[in-house]
Write a protein that holds these residues in place. Structure first.
Motif, PDB file in Angstrom:
ATOM      1  N   ARG A 119       8.563   1.885   1.351  1.00  0.00           N
ATOM      2  CA  ARG A 119       7.079   1.937   1.349  1.00  0.00           C
ATOM      3  C   ARG A 119       6.521   1.766  -0.054  1.00  0.00           C
ATOM      4  O   ARG A 119       5.420   1.261  -0.225  1.00  0.00           O
ATOM      5  CB  ARG A 119       6.602   3.246   1.959  1.00  0.00           C
ATOM      6  CG  ARG A 119       6.681   3.298   3.469  1.00  0.00           C
ATOM      7  CD  ARG A 119       5.887   4.471   4.054  1.00  0.00           C
ATOM      8  NE  ARG A 119       6.220   5.742   3.449  1.00  0.00           N
ATOM      9  CZ  ARG A 119       7.217   6.557   3.845  1.00  0.00           C
ATOM     10  NH1 ARG A 119       7.961   6.223   4.870  1.00  0.00           N
ATOM     11  NH2 ARG A 119       7.423   7.700   3.237  1.00  0.00           N
ATOM     12  N   SER A 120       7.292   2.165  -1.070  1.00  0.00           N
ATOM     13  CA  SER A 120       6.798   2.082  -2.450  1.00  0.00           C
ATOM     14  C   SER A 120       6.939   0.679  -3.041  1.00  0.00           C
ATOM     15  O   SER A 120       6.394   0.384  -4.094  1.00  0.00           O
ATOM     16  CB  SER A 120       7.541   3.076  -3.338  1.00  0.00           C
ATOM     17  OG  SER A 120       8.880   2.639  -3.561  1.00  0.00           O
ATOM     18  N   GLN A 121       7.679  -0.186  -2.359  1.00  0.00           N
ATOM     19  CA  GLN A 121       7.902  -1.550  -2.861  1.00  0.00           C
ATOM     20  C   GLN A 121       6.705  -2.445  -2.518  1.00  0.00           C
ATOM     21  O   GLN A 121       6.077  -2.276  -1.475  1.00  0.00           O
ATOM     22  CB  GLN A 121       9.185  -2.139  -2.252  1.00  0.00           C
ATOM     23  CG  GLN A 121      10.429  -1.347  -2.603  1.00  0.00           C
ATOM     24  CD  GLN A 121      10.598  -1.184  -4.104  1.00  0.00           C
ATOM     25  OE1 GLN A 121      10.730  -2.159  -4.827  1.00  0.00           O
ATOM     26  NE2 GLN A 121      10.597   0.059  -4.567  1.00  0.00           N
ATOM     27  N   PRO A 122       6.401  -3.408  -3.388  1.00  0.00           N
ATOM     28  CA  PRO A 122       5.293  -4.326  -3.094  1.00  0.00           C
ATOM     29  C   PRO A 122       5.540  -5.088  -1.791  1.00  0.00           C
ATOM     30  O   PRO A 122       6.678  -5.458  -1.487  1.00  0.00           O
ATOM     31  CB  PRO A 122       5.294  -5.299  -4.281  1.00  0.00           C
ATOM     32  CG  PRO A 122       6.179  -4.685  -5.311  1.00  0.00           C
ATOM     33  CD  PRO A 122       7.074  -3.709  -4.633  1.00  0.00           C
ATOM     34  N   ASP A 123       4.480  -5.299  -1.019  1.00  0.00           N
ATOM     35  CA  ASP A 123       4.578  -6.036   0.230  1.00  0.00           C
ATOM     36  C   ASP A 123       4.726  -7.520  -0.101  1.00  0.00           C
ATOM     37  O   ASP A 123       3.832  -8.130  -0.690  1.00  0.00           O
ATOM     38  CB  ASP A 123       3.336  -5.797   1.075  1.00  0.00           C
ATOM     39  CG  ASP A 123       3.412  -6.447   2.449  1.00  0.00           C
ATOM     40  OD1 ASP A 123       4.370  -7.199   2.705  1.00  0.00           O
ATOM     41  OD2 ASP A 123       2.535  -6.162   3.273  1.00  0.00           O
ATOM     42  N   PRO A 124       5.837  -8.155   0.290  1.00  0.00           N
ATOM     43  CA  PRO A 124       6.055  -9.569  -0.047  1.00  0.00           C
ATOM     44  C   PRO A 124       5.131 -10.507   0.719  1.00  0.00           C
ATOM     45  O   PRO A 124       5.022 -11.685   0.380  1.00  0.00           O
ATOM     46  CB  PRO A 124       7.514  -9.806   0.346  1.00  0.00           C
ATOM     47  CG  PRO A 124       7.799  -8.790   1.384  1.00  0.00           C
ATOM     48  CD  PRO A 124       6.948  -7.591   1.038  1.00  0.00           C
ATOM     49  N   HIS A 125       4.414  -9.993   1.724  1.00  0.00           N
ATOM     50  CA  HIS A 125       3.536 -10.846   2.539  1.00  0.00           C
ATOM     51  C   HIS A 125       2.102 -10.873   2.025  1.00  0.00           C
ATOM     52  O   HIS A 125       1.245 -11.488   2.624  1.00  0.00           O
ATOM     53  CB  HIS A 125       3.546 -10.364   3.989  1.00  0.00           C
ATOM     54  CG  HIS A 125       4.928 -10.380   4.587  1.00  0.00           C
ATOM     55  ND1 HIS A 125       5.653 -11.531   4.796  1.00  0.00           N
ATOM     56  CD2 HIS A 125       5.736  -9.354   4.972  1.00  0.00           C
ATOM     57  CE1 HIS A 125       6.835 -11.223   5.300  1.00  0.00           C
ATOM     58  NE2 HIS A 125       6.914  -9.922   5.413  1.00  0.00           N
TER      59      HIS A 125
END
Length: 126
Positions: A119-125
């Motif tokens: 959840r803490s990772q940037p959303d690649p979309h």
């Protein structure tokens, strides 16, 4: 160990170049088929110093806990290796990962910690 590795790779979102498999220098971890499978999956193999349990303390703690809570539990016996493998996977995926609280990880179970990380990772979309 190869069966456990296959299960782990199938059940997790493993991205090449983002995971390190740390172990001791046991024959099962340094075997050609095991290390080849790690490399095929993009997982970097890492081993600790020979005879030094301190640089692998978290893994040693897991194995100790697994032995106490599964293997040495009164009345537990395994008729076959397949039965022992199945019990190990049930323990890890059914109890340890989803429910076992890790004090060193802010009171989260391994599954909760992994979910929080993703959840803490940037959303690649975006």
């Amino acid at each position: 160990m190869l069966t456990a590795l296959h299960h782990a790779l199938r059940s997790r979102d493993v991205r090449a170049g983002e995971l390190v498999h740390h172990s001791d220098k046991g024959a099962q971890y340094t075997a050609l088929r095991f290390t080849q499978r790690l490399l095929e999956a993009g997982v970097a193999p890492s081993t600790g110093s020979t005879g030094d349990s301190f640089d692998n303390a978290l893994a040693e703690n897991l194995w100790s806990m697994l032995k106490v809570e599964l293997v040495y539990w009164p009345g537990v016996t395994f008729a076959t290796r397949a039965e022992a493998d199945a019990a190990l996977l049930r323990y890890i995926d059914g109890w340890y990962n989803p429910r076992h609280i890790q004090a060193s990880l802010s009171g989260l179970s391994p599954d909760e910690y992994e979910d929080a990380y993703h959840r803490s990772q940037p959303d690649p979309h975006r």
